[in-house]
Design an enzyme around this catalytic site. Structure first.
Site, mmCIF file in Angstrom:
data_model
loop_
_atom_site.group_PDB
_atom_site.id
_atom_site.type_symbol
_atom_site.label_atom_id
_atom_site.label_comp_id
_atom_site.label_asym_id
_atom_site.label_seq_id
_atom_site.Cartn_x
_atom_site.Cartn_y
_atom_site.Cartn_z
ATOM 1 N N CYS A 25 0.844 -1.198 0.000
ATOM 2 C CA CYS A 25 0.000 0.000 0.000
ATOM 3 C C CYS A 25 0.884 1.254 0.000
ATOM 4 C CB CYS A 25 -0.938 -0.012 1.197
ATOM 5 S SG CYS A 25 -2.139 -1.370 1.154
ATOM 6 N N ALA A 29 0.510 4.285 -5.163
ATOM 7 C CA ALA A 29 -0.733 3.555 -5.400
ATOM 8 C C ALA A 29 -1.933 4.368 -4.915
ATOM 9 C CB ALA A 29 -0.692 2.204 -4.702
ATOM 10 N N ARG A 31 -2.152 7.718 -4.397
ATOM 11 C CA ARG A 31 -2.343 9.029 -5.041
ATOM 12 C C ARG A 31 -2.592 8.939 -6.546
ATOM 13 N NH1 ARG A 31 1.351 12.226 -5.702
ATOM 14 N NH2 ARG A 31 3.167 10.890 -5.325
ATOM 15 N N SER A 50 -1.135 -5.522 2.642
ATOM 16 C CA SER A 50 -0.116 -4.804 3.388
ATOM 17 C C SER A 50 0.266 -5.652 4.581
ATOM 18 C CB SER A 50 -0.637 -3.444 3.860
ATOM 19 O OG SER A 50 0.312 -2.797 4.700
ATOM 20 N N ARG A 51 1.485 -5.431 5.095
ATOM 21 C CA ARG A 51 1.868 -6.088 6.340
ATOM 22 C C ARG A 51 1.149 -5.455 7.521
ATOM 23 N NH1 ARG A 51 8.221 -5.450 5.494
ATOM 24 N NH2 ARG A 51 7.400 -3.411 4.873
ATOM 25 N N TYR A 71 1.672 -10.232 2.161
ATOM 26 C CA TYR A 71 1.746 -10.421 0.716
ATOM 27 C C TYR A 71 1.515 -11.867 0.283
ATOM 28 C CZ TYR A 71 4.074 -5.925 1.431
ATOM 29 O OH TYR A 71 4.385 -4.662 1.834
ATOM 30 N N LEU A 87 6.215 -1.806 -4.244
ATOM 31 C CA LEU A 87 7.067 -1.913 -3.068
ATOM 32 C C LEU A 87 8.383 -1.147 -3.268
ATOM 33 C CD1 LEU A 87 6.592 -5.741 -2.447
ATOM 34 C CD2 LEU A 87 5.647 -3.886 -1.048
ATOM 35 N N LYS A 110 8.866 0.867 -11.350
ATOM 36 C CA LYS A 110 10.263 0.894 -11.741
ATOM 37 C C LYS A 110 11.136 1.247 -10.534
ATOM 38 C CE LYS A 110 8.406 5.073 -12.131
ATOM 39 N NZ LYS A 110 7.024 5.298 -11.832
ATOM 40 N N THR A 268 6.346 13.709 -15.603
ATOM 41 C CA THR A 268 5.332 13.670 -14.538
ATOM 42 C C THR A 268 4.170 14.631 -14.788
ATOM 43 O OG1 THR A 268 6.548 15.320 -13.256
ATOM 44 C CG2 THR A 268 7.039 12.994 -12.808
#
Length: 341
Positions: A25, A29, A31, A50-51, A71, A87, A110, A268
């Site tokens: 999370c 992801a 935004r 999520s952990r 996960y 991640l 990436k 961007t």
């Protein structure tokens, strides 16, 4: 088929949305990527992992997905055809590997991996399993770059002679994970890939890295910025700069024998941004206003189409391998310069 990363496994039927799970999370992801899903009916978010159970619940509530703690539990779900993986960089390779071995298609942020050997291994694994593995350089799918390439191809600025590209951001809070070598931090991994990817996008895939520098913070063990010089076999050069200790800059310019093209917000642009393409030719300056585009949405759509129909997304296979090789070459040839304390 090996080494191409273009496998698609058993395609999801063309009229059926690809069921997507999220591994991690992350802020990007929250935004950018998951809000863009609303414009991509080819994908349907089913689960977010999520952990931290509370973080998973917050994401799940906002985006209408099942929260999952951990996960591995998400990879075991039979209502997930593909995963999006945002991640930290050093965690990409191990979790991409596990996702592919679980039979999931993967869209990874990436860089796909922090070393070239891992990228090659993962692309080969995806091929062997008939799965799509894409690296989310989403900016390449923004329509502004297609228009730049079309104008260059038309001869508007004559023969290209030099590409100058830069992507740099101001210094981050000291606790930011991009300053942590254990999670794959550093400027080359975070922002340097953008101008490198722009070079192949605009000049082709026969680029050689002939020089590079990396400014390194010995106390934190990461690079804070750098430069690279690349050249094509016919002598067209690319001068690239990147960093995370700078005033913001996000642009490229192509200088030809008869003029220049310059594009700001190249990497961007917000979805509602109307790009301005500056053209200098014959002593005259023209500014063309281009249509806005959402490259997050475009990347998600391209990934879904690759899974559903086998269409090459432009983010997989040879494109991944070229990028990994260029980044590795920059690291290998760079002159490292320690930042004074």
């Amino acid at each position: 088929m090996t080494g191409t990363g273009t496998g698609t496994g058993t395609p999801v039927p063309g009229g059926t949305p690809v069921r997507l799970g999220v591994l991690g999370c992350a802020e990007i992801a929250w935004r950018k990527t998951l809000p863009a899903l609303a414009g991509v009916p080819q994908l349907r978010l089913t689960a977010v992992a999520s952990r931290d159970p509370e973080r998973a619940a917050r994401f799940g509530e906002r985006f209408g997905a099942q929260p999952v703690t951990g996960y591995p539990a998400l990879l075991e779900r039979d209502d997930v055809d593909a995963v999006y993986l945002p991640l930290p960089a050093a965690l990409h390779a191990p979790w991409v590997d596990r996702a592919l071995r679980a039979g999931k298609h993967v869209l990874a942020e990436k860089p796909l991996a922090t070393v070239e050997a891992d990228a090659r291994r993962l692309v080969a694994l995806a091929d062997s399993r008939g799965l799509v593995l894409a690296e989310n350089y989403m900016f390449t799918l923004h329509s502004q770059h297609a228009q730049v390439r079309e104008l260059i191809g038309s001869g508007l600025i004559g023969e290209p002679r030099l590409l100058s590209a830069a992507f740099a951001i101001p210094a981050l809070p000291r606790e930011d994970i991009r300053y942590r070598p254990d999670v794959g931090g550093g400027a080359l991994a975070d922002v340097g890939g953008y101008p490198l990817r722009a070079a192949t996008l605009l000049l082709g895939d026969r680029l050689e890295v002939v020089g590079a520098t990396l400014r390194r913070d010995p106390a934190r063990g990461v690079d804070l910025g750098g430069t690279a010089l690349l050249v094509t076999p016919d002598g067209v050069a690319a001068q690239l700069a990147f960093g995370m200790e700078h005033a913001y800059r996000c642009e490229y310019e192509v200088w030809g024998s008869a003029g220049r093209l310059r594009l700001d917000r190249a990497f961007t642009p917000p979805a509602d941004h109307k790009p301005v393409l500056r053209i200098e030719r014959g002593g005259e300056v023209q500014e063309r206003l281009l249509a806005p585009d959402d490259h997050f949405e475009a990347a998600l759509r391209a990934f879904a189409d690759a899974v559903r129909t086998g269409t090459d997304s432009g983010l997989q296979g040879a494109a991944v391998l070229r990028q990994a090789a260029l980044v590795q070459r920059v690291r290998d040839v760079a002159r490292y310069l320690d930042v004074p304390n």
